[in-house]
Write a protein that holds these residues in place. Structure first.
Motif, PDB file in Angstrom:
ATOM      1  N   UNK A  80       0.825  -1.235   0.000  1.00 44.32           N
ATOM      2  CA  UNK A  80       0.000   0.000   0.000  1.00 44.32           C
ATOM      3  C   UNK A  80       0.847   1.268   0.000  1.00 44.32           C
ATOM      4  N   UNK A  81       1.935   1.244   0.739  1.00 42.41           N
ATOM      5  CA  UNK A  81       2.806   2.428   0.787  1.00 42.41           C
ATOM      6  C   UNK A  81       3.469   2.677  -0.573  1.00 42.41           C
ATOM      7  N   UNK A  82       3.830   1.585  -1.231  1.00 45.60           N
ATOM      8  CA  UNK A  82       4.431   1.727  -2.565  1.00 45.60           C
ATOM      9  C   UNK A  82       3.423   2.329  -3.538  1.00 45.60           C
ATOM     10  N   UNK A  83       2.157   1.899  -3.435  1.00 46.34           N
ATOM     11  CA  UNK A  83       1.112   2.456  -4.293  1.00 46.34           C
ATOM     12  C   UNK A  83       0.893   3.934  -4.039  1.00 46.34           C
ATOM     13  N   UNK A  84       0.856   4.314  -2.758  1.00 42.16           N
ATOM     14  CA  UNK A  84       0.676   5.736  -2.428  1.00 42.16           C
ATOM     15  C   UNK A  84       1.891   6.565  -2.836  1.00 42.16           C
ATOM     16  N   UNK A  85       3.052   5.923  -2.903  1.00 41.40           N
ATOM     17  CA  UNK A  85       4.247   6.623  -3.383  1.00 41.40           C
ATOM     18  C   UNK A  85       4.052   7.069  -4.827  1.00 41.40           C
ATOM     19  N   UNK A  86       3.380   6.211  -5.622  1.00 39.01           N
ATOM     20  CA  UNK A  86       3.069   6.586  -7.001  1.00 39.01           C
ATOM     21  C   UNK A  86       2.136   7.776  -7.075  1.00 39.01           C
ATOM     22  N   UNK A  87       1.201   7.854  -6.114  1.00 35.61           N
ATOM     23  CA  UNK A  87       0.290   9.005  -6.067  1.00 35.61           C
ATOM     24  C   UNK A  87       1.070  10.299  -5.833  1.00 35.61           C
ATOM     25  N   UNK A  88       2.064  10.214  -4.963  1.00 32.75           N
ATOM     26  CA  UNK A  88       2.908  11.390  -4.711  1.00 32.75           C
ATOM     27  C   UNK A  88       3.662  11.817  -5.958  1.00 32.75           C
ATOM     28  N   UNK A  89       4.123  10.841  -6.728  1.00 29.58           N
ATOM     29  CA  UNK A  89       4.825  11.157  -7.970  1.00 29.58           C
ATOM     30  C   UNK A  89       3.889  11.835  -8.965  1.00 29.58           C
ATOM     31  N   UNK A  90       2.630  11.381  -8.988  1.00 31.17           N
ATOM     32  CA  UNK A  90       1.645  12.016  -9.869  1.00 31.17           C
ATOM     33  C   UNK A  90       1.408  13.466  -9.463  1.00 31.17           C
ATOM     34  N   UNK A  91       1.328  13.709  -8.156  1.00 36.24           N
ATOM     35  CA  UNK A  91       1.165  15.086  -7.669  1.00 36.24           C
ATOM     36  C   UNK A  91       2.352  15.959  -8.064  1.00 36.24           C
ATOM     37  N   UNK A  92       3.550  15.417  -7.892  1.00 37.56           N
ATOM     38  CA  UNK A  92       4.752  16.166  -8.244  1.00 37.56           C
ATOM     39  C   UNK A  92       4.781  16.458  -9.739  1.00 37.56           C
ATOM     40  N   UNK A  93       4.376  15.458 -10.549  1.00 43.43           N
ATOM     41  CA  UNK A  93       4.349  15.648 -12.002  1.00 43.43           C
ATOM     42  C   UNK A  93       3.325  16.708 -12.398  1.00 43.43           C
ATOM     43  N   UNK A  94       2.164  16.684 -11.723  1.00 42.76           N
ATOM     44  CA  UNK A  94       1.137  17.690 -12.008  1.00 42.76           C
ATOM     45  C   UNK A  94       1.623  19.089 -11.632  1.00 42.76           C
ATOM     46  N   UNK A  95       2.303  19.200 -10.494  1.00 45.78           N
ATOM     47  CA  UNK A  95       2.857  20.496 -10.085  1.00 45.78           C
ATOM     48  C   UNK A  95       3.902  20.994 -11.058  1.00 45.78           C
ATOM     49  N   UNK A  96       4.741  20.085 -11.541  1.00 44.83           N
ATOM     50  CA  UNK A  96       5.779  20.454 -12.508  1.00 44.83           C
ATOM     51  C   UNK A  96       5.158  20.927 -13.818  1.00 44.83           C
ATOM     52  N   UNK A  97       4.116  20.210 -14.268  1.00 45.30           N
ATOM     53  CA  UNK A  97       3.421  20.594 -15.495  1.00 45.30           C
ATOM     54  C   UNK A  97       2.750  21.963 -15.343  1.00 45.30           C
ATOM     55  N   UNK A  98       2.163  22.194 -14.166  1.00 39.80           N
ATOM     56  CA  UNK A  98       1.516  23.485 -13.898  1.00 39.80           C
ATOM     57  C   UNK A  98       2.539  24.617 -13.947  1.00 39.80           C
ATOM     58  N   UNK A  99       3.701  24.396 -13.380  1.00 45.10           N
ATOM     59  CA  UNK A  99       4.748  25.427 -13.367  1.00 45.10           C
ATOM     60  C   UNK A  99       5.247  25.714 -14.778  1.00 45.10           C
ATOM     61  N   UNK A 100       5.349  24.668 -15.604  1.00 48.96           N
ATOM     62  CA  UNK A 100       5.766  24.879 -16.995  1.00 48.96           C
ATOM     63  C   UNK A 100       4.731  25.714 -17.750  1.00 48.96           C
ATOM     64  N   UNK A 101       3.461  25.435 -17.490  1.00 49.27           N
ATOM     65  CA  UNK A 101       2.393  26.221 -18.134  1.00 49.27           C
ATOM     66  C   UNK A 101       2.451  27.678 -17.706  1.00 49.27           C
ATOM     67  N   UNK A 102       2.680  27.903 -16.419  1.00 52.78           N
ATOM     68  CA  UNK A 102       2.778  29.279 -15.913  1.00 52.78           C
ATOM     69  C   UNK A 102       3.971  29.998 -16.547  1.00 52.78           C
ATOM     70  N   UNK A 103       5.105  29.303 -16.640  1.00 48.31           N
ATOM     71  CA  UNK A 103       6.297  29.916 -17.252  1.00 48.31           C
ATOM     72  C   UNK A 103       6.041  30.263 -18.708  1.00 48.31           C
ATOM     73  N   UNK A 104       5.326  29.394 -19.405  1.00 46.42           N
ATOM     74  CA  UNK A 104       5.003  29.662 -20.811  1.00 46.42           C
ATOM     75  C   UNK A 104       4.074  30.868 -20.938  1.00 46.42           C
TER      76      UNK A 104
END
Length: 202
Positions: A80-104
């Motif tokens: 279960x912890x490994x699965x939730x770790x993937x959720x954290x990666x998705x959040x980080x990826x979404x934040x990174x994508x949002x920042x790229x959009x803002x920079x653009x």
């Protein structure tokens, strides 16, 4: 290079238009920079989302590692912890994508904001200003010619650039008078060209 007319009123109009254009450009550049700062302020939520996601991933990975140390049931507990770790990666990826959009957007929106007013200036004021400077400079270079040759050239330019109603006010057949070298008409036509440019006689 001559930038302003000799006649005070014409020179005042030119200086005033230059100042207005500079103020116009300054206002829009400041507006574009202000918009950029406003858009960049939107980067904060994306930064928080990315940071939270990475921290969550690290915590879940640490918890999974600890769970694996439990004898026999370690892998089952870690899943279960490994699965939730993937959720954290998705959040980080979404934040990174949002920042790229803002920079653009922080680059694109200010450029669009400032480019349209600058294009307006480049399409209207700049060509007229450059044309006058070139014509005034060419007129000043005629000073080296003999007075009669200078008047004939200025009169010829008047025939091509001065309004017909003003030309007829000098002579009923201005082109014919120029061709016949009517000195009075030629000098009057030359004066029209100088007045059109706001320049004094030589």
């Amino acid at each position: 290079m001559k930038l302003y007319a000799d006649h005070p009123v014409r020179a005042f109009v030119q200086i005033a238009s230059d100042v207005l254009v500079l103020a116009w450009v300054y206002v829009w550049v400041r507006a574009a920079l202000s918009l950029r700062e406003t858009v960049l302020a939107l980067d904060r939520p994306g930064e928080l989302l990315e940071s939270t996601g990475r921290e969550f991933t690290e915590h879940m990975a640490g918890a999974a590692e600890q769970a694996r140390r439990v004898p026999v049931a370690g892998e089952a507990l870690a899943a279960p912890f490994t699965g939730m770790s993937g959720t954290g990666e998705s959040l980080a990826s979404a934040g990174d994508s949002f920042r790229e959009s803002v920079a653009s957007l922080a680059l694109t929106l200010p450029l669009l904001t400032v480019s349209l007013p600058l294009l307006l200036v480049a399409a209207t004021w700049l060509p007229a200003r450059v044309r006058w400077v070139r014509q005034a400079g060419a007129t000043r270079r005629l000073r080296g010619l003999a007075p009669e040759a200078r008047s004939r050239l200025l009169a010829l330019r008047a025939l091509a650039s001065v309004a017909p109603s003003r030309l007829v006010g000098v002579h009923e057949d201005p082109a014919g008078a120029w061709h016949a070298d009517d000195r009075r008409a030629v000098d009057a036509l030359a004066g029209l060209e100088l007045r059109r440019l706001g320049l004094r006689g030589f």
